[in-house]
Design an enzyme around this catalytic site. Sequence first.
Site, PDB file in Angstrom:
ATOM      1  N   CYS A  84       0.613  -1.405  -0.102  1.00 13.98           N
ATOM      2  CA  CYS A  84       0.015  -0.038  -0.045  1.00 13.98           C
ATOM      3  C   CYS A  84       0.950   1.221   0.057  1.00 13.98           C
ATOM      4  O   CYS A  84       0.492   2.334  -0.563  1.00 13.98           O
ATOM      5  CB  CYS A  84      -0.966   0.012   1.252  1.00 13.98           C
ATOM      6  SG  CYS A  84      -2.156  -1.432   1.200  1.00 13.98           S
ATOM      7  N   GLU A  85       2.236   1.269   0.389  1.00 16.57           N
ATOM      8  CA  GLU A  85       2.811   2.415   0.648  1.00 16.57           C
ATOM      9  C   GLU A  85       3.550   2.701  -0.842  1.00 16.57           C
ATOM     10  O   GLU A  85       3.544   3.629  -1.106  1.00 16.57           O
ATOM     11  CB  GLU A  85       4.014   2.297   1.748  1.00 16.57           C
ATOM     12  CG  GLU A  85       3.354   2.601   3.175  1.00 16.57           C
ATOM     13  CD  GLU A  85       3.148   3.884   3.211  1.00 16.57           C
ATOM     14  OE1 GLU A  85       3.547   4.838   2.825  1.00 16.57           O
ATOM     15  OE2 GLU A  85       2.265   4.034   4.584  1.00 16.57           O
ATOM     16  N   SER A  86       4.335   1.595  -1.398  1.00 16.84           N
ATOM     17  CA  SER A  86       5.015   1.916  -2.404  1.00 16.84           C
ATOM     18  C   SER A  86       4.765   0.887  -3.647  1.00 16.84           C
ATOM     19  O   SER A  86       5.437   1.079  -4.684  1.00 16.84           O
ATOM     20  CB  SER A  86       6.589   1.515  -2.035  1.00 16.84           C
ATOM     21  OG  SER A  86       6.737   0.198  -1.715  1.00 16.84           O
ATOM     22  N   TYR A 188      -6.474   4.055   3.062  1.00 20.38           N
ATOM     23  CA  TYR A 188      -5.591   3.532   3.569  1.00 20.38           C
ATOM     24  C   TYR A 188      -5.832   2.080   4.663  1.00 20.38           C
ATOM     25  O   TYR A 188      -5.108   1.238   4.366  1.00 20.38           O
ATOM     26  CB  TYR A 188      -4.349   4.454   3.806  1.00 20.38           C
ATOM     27  CG  TYR A 188      -2.866   3.901   4.267  1.00 20.38           C
ATOM     28  CD1 TYR A 188      -2.027   3.489   3.318  1.00 20.38           C
ATOM     29  CD2 TYR A 188      -2.828   3.385   5.796  1.00 20.38           C
ATOM     30  CE1 TYR A 188      -0.893   3.069   3.850  1.00 20.38           C
ATOM     31  CE2 TYR A 188      -1.570   2.910   6.172  1.00 20.38           C
ATOM     32  CZ  TYR A 188      -0.394   2.756   5.079  1.00 20.38           C
ATOM     33  OH  TYR A 188       0.705   2.290   5.573  1.00 20.38           O
TER      34      TYR A 188
END
Length: 212
Positions: A84-86, A188
């Site tokens: 989810c971040e990168s 998120y």
Amino acid sequence: MSQRRRSTGSGRPDRNRPRRRFFTWWRVLAVLVAAAMVVSTALYLRGPDQVRRLFYPLSYQQEIAQAASDHQINPYLLAAVIECESGWNPDAVSGAGAVGLMQMLPDTARQVAQMGLVDSDAYPVTELASPEVNIQYGAAYLRYLIDYYDEVEHAVAAYNAGIGTVDAWTQGGGNIRDEVQYPETSHYLLRVVRAREAYAQLYPDAFPGWSS
């Protein structure tokens, strides 16, 4: 009377050209359709999990396992945060300056090192773009947030929005999913929760002894 000259045909439109183009594009389309059918059939035969793995890839398994062991944190949660971040891009850099797979801010990483949560000699903050180093700091910070809140979903929300923000949201108690006031953080949080479940289902043997 002047004698008419026969046209050489250089200026005459080719009536067969549209038909040739039509059949050329038809052949290209037929090839594309056939290729799509082959790919779809192959994925179907390999099962629906194979299709889902396209949306939830898993890399850096050894680095994740090491960080999970060092900081006693669920490796499937780490994989979900990375996704989810990168999107598994080790070169990702945000507009705010967050770096790498787990999008760690250098200032946050330095604070984590100062608290003794990561051995900065073994994992220098200056090498935060390295997947191994980045996952170590991301895992240590997430572990710190889980201990701080004694609740995984609060920690995940704070990883995105910050401790002060989540403290303000949750000072009256209640379910974190109902208290989140940033649409980005709400989205998120749900993405991480779903991704953690997906990784545990799709890669049950990736991290022995762990489940979602």
